[in-house]
Design a protein around this motif. Structure first.
Motif, short mmCIF file in Angstrom:
data_model
loop_
_atom_site.label_atom_id
_atom_site.label_comp_id
_atom_site.label_asym_id
_atom_site.label_seq_id
_atom_site.Cartn_x
_atom_site.Cartn_y
_atom_site.Cartn_z
N THR A 168 -2.78 5.64 12.23
CA THR A 168 -3.13 5.58 10.80
C THR A 168 -4.50 6.19 10.55
OG1 THR A 168 -1.79 3.60 10.49
CG2 THR A 168 -3.48 4.04 8.85
N SER A 169 -5.48 5.90 11.40
CA SER A 169 -6.82 6.46 11.23
C SER A 169 -6.81 7.97 11.36
CB SER A 169 -7.78 5.83 12.25
OG SER A 169 -7.84 4.43 12.10
N LEU B 293 0.07 4.31 4.25
CA LEU B 293 0.07 4.19 5.70
C LEU B 293 -0.02 2.73 6.14
CD1 LEU B 293 -2.32 7.15 6.64
CD2 LEU B 293 0.16 7.05 6.91
N LEU B 294 -0.88 1.97 5.50
CA LEU B 294 -0.99 0.55 5.85
C LEU B 294 0.30 -0.20 5.55
CD1 LEU B 294 -4.62 -0.27 4.63
CD2 LEU B 294 -3.83 -0.02 6.99
N VAL C 14 -7.17 13.38 4.49
CA VAL C 14 -8.38 13.55 3.68
C VAL C 14 -8.90 14.98 3.80
CG1 VAL C 14 -10.80 12.86 3.47
CG2 VAL C 14 -9.02 11.12 3.68
N THR D 197 -7.11 9.24 -1.32
CA THR D 197 -7.40 8.44 -0.12
C THR D 197 -6.86 7.02 -0.27
OG1 THR D 197 -9.40 9.75 0.28
CG2 THR D 197 -9.22 7.64 1.41
N LEU D 198 -7.06 6.44 -1.45
CA LEU D 198 -6.57 5.08 -1.67
C LEU D 198 -5.05 5.02 -1.58
CD1 LEU D 198 -7.11 2.15 -2.44
CD2 LEU D 198 -7.08 2.84 -4.84
N LEU E 151 -4.99 9.48 8.40
CA LEU E 151 -5.80 9.38 7.19
C LEU E 151 -6.91 10.43 7.19
CD1 LEU E 151 -6.36 7.86 4.58
CD2 LEU E 151 -7.79 6.28 5.86
N VAL F 243 -2.96 7.15 -0.10
CA VAL F 243 -2.50 7.43 1.27
C VAL F 243 -2.77 6.23 2.18
CG1 VAL F 243 -2.87 8.90 3.28
CG2 VAL F 243 -2.67 9.92 1.03
N SER F 244 -3.94 5.62 2.02
CA SER F 244 -4.27 4.45 2.84
C SER F 244 -3.28 3.32 2.59
CB SER F 244 -5.69 3.98 2.55
OG SER F 244 -6.63 5.00 2.83
N LEU F 245 -2.99 3.07 1.32
CA LEU F 245 -2.03 2.01 1.01
C LEU F 245 -0.65 2.34 1.59
CD1 LEU F 245 -2.97 1.17 -2.69
CD2 LEU F 245 -3.47 -0.17 -0.65
#
Length: 461
Positions: A168-169, A24-25, A176, A17-18, A172, A20-22
């Motif tokens: 992005t949300s 995408l952001l 997940v 998650t971390l 994500l 992928v979040s980084l």
């Protein structure tokens, strides 16, 4: 409070998650910055083109009327233009009003102080990019302030940010969910391993972990765990056999002692019979004591306790034991072959090594007919890498069926005519291995005689 998940599944999910979040952001931020940079570069190019058109329109004009004509030639709703005289006052302007209101004396002075520099201005919530361009050919004006409204650009950037946040949300959440499904499938072998290990711990020794796909992490783990379970099962079997063998070895002397004791207590025995009973009891007790001492020695060697090592001359040690054997059995030819110019100095525990040599030599004396020749040889291997001790005899040899179990505990060469406890060769092997050495039977299966070879590290090697 510890925020790091404790389970492997939780840590993997948190890590995925971390990351992928980084990702995408980072991609969303990069797209936003690139588009914003494009808008700024475009605004700069447009402002440069507008000022060039104004210069071209005013190149041959000398009055303010020409200024008004130049303003009317400027197309586009986003363009704002204000001509300024030498005193810094607005003379003629093409403005919708909002931009004109932001041009106070301080703002005009700031723009006039940096001609050609593009500045950002805010007017009634509407952002502008403005620059001051100095004019040389126009009468009554010093320069012109040209501006472009950034309202559409800012609105586009705001909509992009909102779209990126939504996309992005959603992405994500989808990733997940996919990661949870993949982790569930990927960690299923570990759950199977845990269930199998629990079953084995509860007593089902026949269970084993499915091997899975070879050369994968779970496959190698399953193979390693199965090997560990097999080793544990074999160790438990060896322990059971060991306890059974000890019980069997102790049963005979205990039965003998008990029989003679009952005969003494329940019968009026003559003095000679009492003497015989006490002698037999003493003999069996001595045998039990020797067995217990040998078992204690094996237990200490199994625990790998540190040896009392020191440099010792192996030739002298073996010579003393061979001399003792010649005294015990003077009619048997026992020869010793050792280098006369080399004492074969090694580092070892003298008492343990004496036990090793005595066991090998005593084994040859005990299990061969009287008069059978015994040969003891000592020499150094090439390059002084190790020292070798060979104890050979010309006896009948060892049954090929007994050879695989020769160094096991309580192994008997003749099960019918039992001689000794069957621990001598086991102790010899344990002592050799404790000295980082080896012991093996070298004599061919089809020949007569035995040849035990002990190899020990040399101090010179």
């Amino acid at each position: 409070m510890n925020l790091i998940p404790r389970t492997v599944r939780g840590r993997l999910l948190a890590g995925i998650t971390l990351l992928v979040s980084l990702g995408l952001l980072g991609s969303a931020l990069a797209a936003y910055v690139m588009l914003s940079s494009f808008f700024e570069s475009r605004a700069e190019r447009q402002l440069t083109a507008i000022t060039a058109r104004v210069d071209q329109s005013l190149s041959r004009q000398r009055d303010l009327l020409s200024v008004e004509r130049a303003l009317r030639q400027l197309d586009g709703d986003r363009i704002e233009a204000v001509f300024v005289d030498t005193s810094g006052n607005a003379v003629v302007q093409r403005s919708k009003g909002a931009f004109a209101r932001v041009l106070d004396a301080a703002t005009i002075a700031r723009l006039r102080g940096s001609p050609g520099k593009i500045m950002r201005l805010e007017a009634a919530g509407n952002p502008y990019r403005a620059r001051y361009h100095r004019l040389n050919a126009t009468v009554g004006t010093e320069g012109v302030i040209v501006a472009l409204s950034l309202h559409n650009d800012e609105d586009t950037l705001d909509r992009l940010a909102l779209s990126e946040a939504i996309v992005t949300s959603v992405a994500l959440l989808a990733l997940v969910g996919l990661a949870l499904a993949v982790l569930h499938v990927g960690l299923r072998p570990l759950q199977t391993m845990a269930a199998t290990a629990t079953a084995i711990a509860q007593g089902d020794r026949t269970r084993r972990i499915p091997a899975g796909v070879p050369h994968t992490e779970t496959g190698r783990l399953a193979t390693a765990l199965n090997r560990a379970f097999d080793e544990q099962h074999q160790a438990e079997e060896r322990l059971r056999r060991f306890v059974a063998d000890v019980s069997h070895e102790l049963r005979t002397p205990l039965t003998t002692i008990n029989g003679w004791a009952e005969l003494y207590f329940h019968n009026d025995l003559p003095a000679t019979t009492v003497t015989t009973a006490m002698s037999r009891i003493a003999e069996e007790a001595a045998g039990m004591r020797n067995l217990v001492e040998e078992l204690l020695l094996l237990a200490r060697l199994d625990q790998q306790r540190p040896l009392e090592t020191a440099p010792l001359r192996l030739v002298e040690l073996v010579e003393a034991i061979v001399d003792d054997a010649r005294l015990i059995d003077p009619d048997r030819p026992i020869t010793l072959s050792a280098p006369s110019d080399d004492p074969l100095v090694i580092t070892g525990d003298a008492e343990r090594l004496r036990r090793l040599v005595r066991n090998l030599l005593g084994n040859a004396l005990q299990h061969t007919p009287p008069g059978t020749a015994v040969r003891v040889t000592l020499f150094t291997l090439p390059k002084n890498s190790a020292v070798r001790l060979v104890v050979a005899d010309d006896g009948a040899g060892i049954d090929p069926g007994l050879r695989p179990h020769l160094f096991e505990r309580f192994s008997q060469g003749d099960p019918v005519r039992r001689q000794g406890s069957g621990l001598g060769l086991s102790i010899a092997r344990a002592i050799a291995e404790a000295h980082q050495g080896t012991i093996e039977l070298r004599s061919p299966a089809q020949s007569t005689g035995c040849e035990f070879v002990v190899t020990l590290p040399s101090m010179k090697g």
